[in-house]
Design a protein around this motif. Structure first.
Motif, mmCIF file in Angstrom:
data_model
loop_
_atom_site.group_PDB
_atom_site.id
_atom_site.type_symbol
_atom_site.label_atom_id
_atom_site.label_comp_id
_atom_site.label_asym_id
_atom_site.label_seq_id
_atom_site.Cartn_x
_atom_site.Cartn_y
_atom_site.Cartn_z
ATOM 1 N N UNK A 103 24.462 65.256 72.621
ATOM 2 C CA UNK A 103 24.704 65.133 71.210
ATOM 3 C C UNK A 103 25.727 65.553 70.450
ATOM 4 N N UNK A 107 28.574 62.690 68.759
ATOM 5 C CA UNK A 107 29.777 62.627 67.773
ATOM 6 C C UNK A 107 31.270 62.903 67.619
ATOM 7 N N UNK A 123 32.526 51.708 64.826
ATOM 8 C CA UNK A 123 31.122 51.907 64.242
ATOM 9 C C UNK A 123 29.979 51.041 64.686
ATOM 10 N N UNK A 126 30.226 52.629 69.083
ATOM 11 C CA UNK A 126 28.672 53.669 68.825
ATOM 12 C C UNK A 126 27.539 53.514 69.184
ATOM 13 N N UNK A 127 27.524 52.629 67.610
ATOM 14 C CA UNK A 127 25.809 52.454 67.307
ATOM 15 C C UNK A 127 25.052 52.211 68.590
ATOM 16 N N UNK A 130 25.036 54.442 71.675
ATOM 17 C CA UNK A 130 24.492 54.914 71.740
ATOM 18 C C UNK A 130 22.552 54.757 71.974
ATOM 19 N N UNK A 131 22.516 53.349 70.940
ATOM 20 C CA UNK A 131 21.285 52.795 71.106
ATOM 21 C C UNK A 131 20.259 52.651 71.929
ATOM 22 N N UNK A 134 21.231 55.631 75.214
ATOM 23 C CA UNK A 134 20.234 56.444 74.454
ATOM 24 C C UNK A 134 18.941 56.704 74.347
ATOM 25 N N UNK A 135 18.951 56.028 73.453
ATOM 26 C CA UNK A 135 17.392 55.040 72.932
ATOM 27 C C UNK A 135 17.118 54.172 74.158
ATOM 28 N N UNK A 137 17.075 51.454 73.893
ATOM 29 C CA UNK A 137 17.074 50.049 73.531
ATOM 30 C C UNK A 137 17.363 48.939 74.028
ATOM 31 N N UNK A 141 18.962 43.860 70.702
ATOM 32 C CA UNK A 141 18.734 44.112 69.346
ATOM 33 C C UNK A 141 19.576 45.560 68.722
ATOM 34 N N UNK A 145 21.900 46.156 65.829
ATOM 35 C CA UNK A 145 21.425 46.804 64.174
ATOM 36 C C UNK A 145 23.558 47.350 64.160
ATOM 37 N N UNK A 149 25.585 47.213 60.436
ATOM 38 C CA UNK A 149 25.700 48.921 60.228
ATOM 39 C C UNK A 149 27.422 48.082 59.399
ATOM 40 N N UNK B 389 16.276 57.248 68.307
ATOM 41 C CA UNK B 389 17.419 56.275 68.217
ATOM 42 C C UNK B 389 18.102 55.463 66.893
ATOM 43 N N UNK B 393 22.672 57.190 65.155
ATOM 44 C CA UNK B 393 24.251 56.905 65.360
ATOM 45 C C UNK B 393 24.143 56.515 63.607
#
Lengths: 172, 500
Positions: A103, A107, A123, A126-127, A130-131, A134-135, A137, A141, A145, A149, B389, B393
């Protein structure tokens, strides 16, 4: 071999934090002596008081009767290693070290990306990554997102507040 | 006075003034929600844009903005443990645990009503105090400022549940960090260790973002799930219960408001100290102090009331003497100058109606911003149910950009990361984080005041006990230091008696 290693890690966990604080304090004290008397007066005062407090903290982590006395009156919520701590804001169960490192690594990578390529590319990259990674997703989608942002940041800072966002070492 | 107040009301209740009041409130709510962007930045950005407006419209915009920023900041404090500004940090202590329990609506409702009442009490106190304000401000000299800063630090350490010694160590380290950068006593730079970025010292916004947002997000990222552990209904019922809670705990509300006003009136101390002093005085006064930090609603009410009440207090030295107590007030003075109002004692004489207009807009915005904020509670509370998640971020990206935007320095992003790691390690090894933030806020004031006091007294420490207010503050420091030990002793004696 495993028993001495275990006891060393317990010792490090117990005495490591106050020793780090002691090292930081000593660095400041040594550095303070390089400044004029008026500039070093208060930092030295704080530094020497800190040494006393850290010594008390180290003492409170020992199994001696004096350590028990200090712990009882000044640090009653902190136990010796292996003794359960009370639940609360700073005393909850923490995730495993590997997950924590991962984690923090995300960052750290984001911070490095911002410094190198700037805020606006870093930005969404990274977003979205990560999604996705890690997620788990969906790519669509995650990109949506991430783009939202980045758009929000661009609108809020560059358009409304007139604060130019950092372009990175490569493009500045 | 009544004639002037009525004239001011007539000028404020015009379509144009109310429109700018609403615009100011909306800007304040949005800016308050963005981490690291406080009222100072917002006023600095939008203040100069009011040049073409009449004074009442300009002051409506400024008043609306100032009144709404603190509630905006408390929204993120409660929902994601990320204070919008330093004064909102105290709200995290119990607001975020409430959000984790699925009671975000309750916390936001309490925050809204406490902010409103605190704001109103602050401005009414200002109205009462203006005639005698000079005496209050002049009663505080360097020795009192030093002791007040020390009291702030000691109180926070003494109230760290069961970790007084560790809190004092973290506070001391925070003070050493506060000495990094420009030296207020001699004029050079200190403890920068060759890092040019540290010449200006450690900026509060990145440090605060790192210490508060980063550790929570790391933990959430590693654990997965969502902020709200108990996914109970976060609806209007909880919000109304929160609004009611402020009045149920009226003593806490009143105490927070009065502390906010009083501390706000002292130049240089600011809202952060006001909010934390209100919080910790509520912990000390409580019959159940161990419930704080785990989701006690009084822990939201006290700092929120103090945070909004301090605006009224801040205006006392700003309007009466032209001494801006905080950076936000300094920018406000700039806006007043833009509209032909010269700061200083003559301002009240020559621009009485405008000043009452500002007071009125601040009162209105304290109430209306909370009402608007409450209308947005349901969508805002949904943040606590978002998948980690998606949230992690997003929050890291927005907060790190917030850390940068405060001074437009990319090095601040690295600082936010470094302080984030420090914050996480502090939690990991069972040290409280708060004393570090408070020490960063108070370090400069404490050192400067100490140096001035020693200069005045010719090096004699007696100055800290011979002046009446100093003696009172000194006694409070001694009490704060000995109280936890006495409490432990009494608890032990009580338990021994119970056993026997």
């Amino acid at each position: 071999m495993s028993a001495p290693r275990k006891s060393f890690s317990a010792l490090a966990e117990n005495f490591g934090p106050p020793l780090v604080f002691l090292a930081v304090t000593l660095i400041f004290i040594v550095a303070a002596y390089g400044y004029p008397p008026a500039s070093r007066e208060v930092p030295l005062l704080i530094g020497y008081v800190l040494i006393v407090l850290i010594a008390l903290d180290i003492l409170s982590r020992t199994s001696t009767s004096t350590g028990e006395l200090v712990r009882r009156y000044l640090n009653p919520a902190s136990g010796l290693p292996g003794v359960p701590k009370s639940a609360g804001d700073e005393g909850e169960e923490h995730p495993s070290g590997q997950k924590e490192l991962l984690a923090v690594g995300w960052v750290a990578a984001f911070t490095a990306a911002v410094m190198i390529v700037g805020i606006l590319p870093a930005v969404p990259a990274y977003v979205a990554s990560y999604m996705i990674v890690e997620g788990r997703k969906s790519v669509k989608f995650s990109i949506l997102i991430a783009a939202s942002i980045a758009l929000f940041l661009w609108l809020s800072f560059e358009m409304i507040l007139s604060i130019p966002l950092y372009r990175g070492m490569l493009f500045e | 006075m009544l004639d002037v107040a009525l004239t001011a009301a007539g000028n404020v209740f015009t379509f144009q003034s109310l429109l700018f009041l609403t615009i100011g409130m909306l800007i304040g709510l949005v800016v308050g929600v963005v981490p690291g962007m406080g009222g100072t930045t917002a006023l600095a950005v939008f203040g100069p844009m009011t040049v073409g407006l009449d004074p009442y419209s300009a002051l409506s915009l400024a008043g609306g903005l100032m009144g709404a920023v603190s509630f905006g900041g408390s929204v993120t404090s409660i929902l994601i443990n990320l204070p919008g500004g330093a004064p909102n940090a105290a709200t995290c202590l119990d607001g975020y645990p409430l959000a984790q329990q699925g009671k975000a609506g309750l916390a936001l409702g309490a925050s809204a009503s406490a902010s409103s009442v605190g704001g109103v009490i602050g401005v009414f106190t200002l109205l009462l105090v203006i005639p005698i304000s000079k005496k209050i401000v002049l009663a505080f000299g360097p020795s009192e400022f030093f002791l007040l800063a020390t009291l702030g630090l000691v109180t926070i350490a003494a109230c760290a549940p069961g970790r007084m010694l560790r809190a004092m160590i973290v506070g001391g380290i925070g003070l050493l960090f506060a000495f990094i950068g420009f030296d207020n006593v001699n004029g050079g730079t200190r403890f920068t260790f060759g890092i040019e970025h540290l010449w200006e010292g450690i900026p509060l916004a990145p440090a605060m973002i790192g210490l508060f947002a980063f550790p929570e997000m790391i933990e959430l990222s590693a654990k997965g799930g969502s902020i709200a552990k108990d996914k109970g209904q976060v609806g209007l019922t909880g919000t109304l219960d929160g609004v009611w809670a402020s009045f149920k705990y009226w003593k806490t509300l009143l105490r927070g408001s009065l502390i906010g006003t009083l501390v706000g009136a002292i130049p240089g101390v600011g809202g952060t100290v006001a909010a934390f002093l209100a919080y910790f005085s509520t912990v000390q006064a409580s019959k159940n102090p161990e419930s704080f930090g785990k989701g006690n609603i009084e822990g939201v009410i006290a700092p929120e009331a103090a945070n909004n009440a301090k605006d009224g207090g801040n205006l006392i030295p700003t309007l009466a003497f032209g001494i801006p107590g905080t950076a936000e007030m300094a920018v406000l003075l700039g806006v007043l100058v833009l509209h032909g109002m010269e700061p200083g004692p003559t301002m009240i004489l020559h621009h009485e109606a405008e000043i009452y207009g500002l007071i009125l807009t601040l009162t209105l915005s304290s109430i209306l911003a909370s009402v608007i904020g409450l209308m947005m509670v349901r969508p805002l509370a949904m943040i606590t149910r978002l998948d980690a998640h998606i949230l992690v971020p997003s929050v890291i990206a927005i907060s790190f950009v917030g850390a940068y935007a405060n001074n437009s320095l990319p090095g601040d992003i690295v600082l936010a990361f470094v302080f984030g790691v420090i914050g996480y390690l502090l939690i990991r090894f069972d040290y409280p984080r708060l004393p570090l933030v408070i020490a960063l806020v108070l370090g400069e004031l404490a050192e400067r005041s100490f140096a001035q006091a020693m200069m005045i007294s010719g090096g004699s420490w007696s100055i800290f006990v011979t002046r009446p207010i100093s003696a009172l503050l000194f006694a409070l420091i001694v009490m704060a230091l000995t109280y936890p030990m006495i409490r432990t002793l009494l608890q032990r004696r009580h338990s021994v008696e119970e056993v026997s």
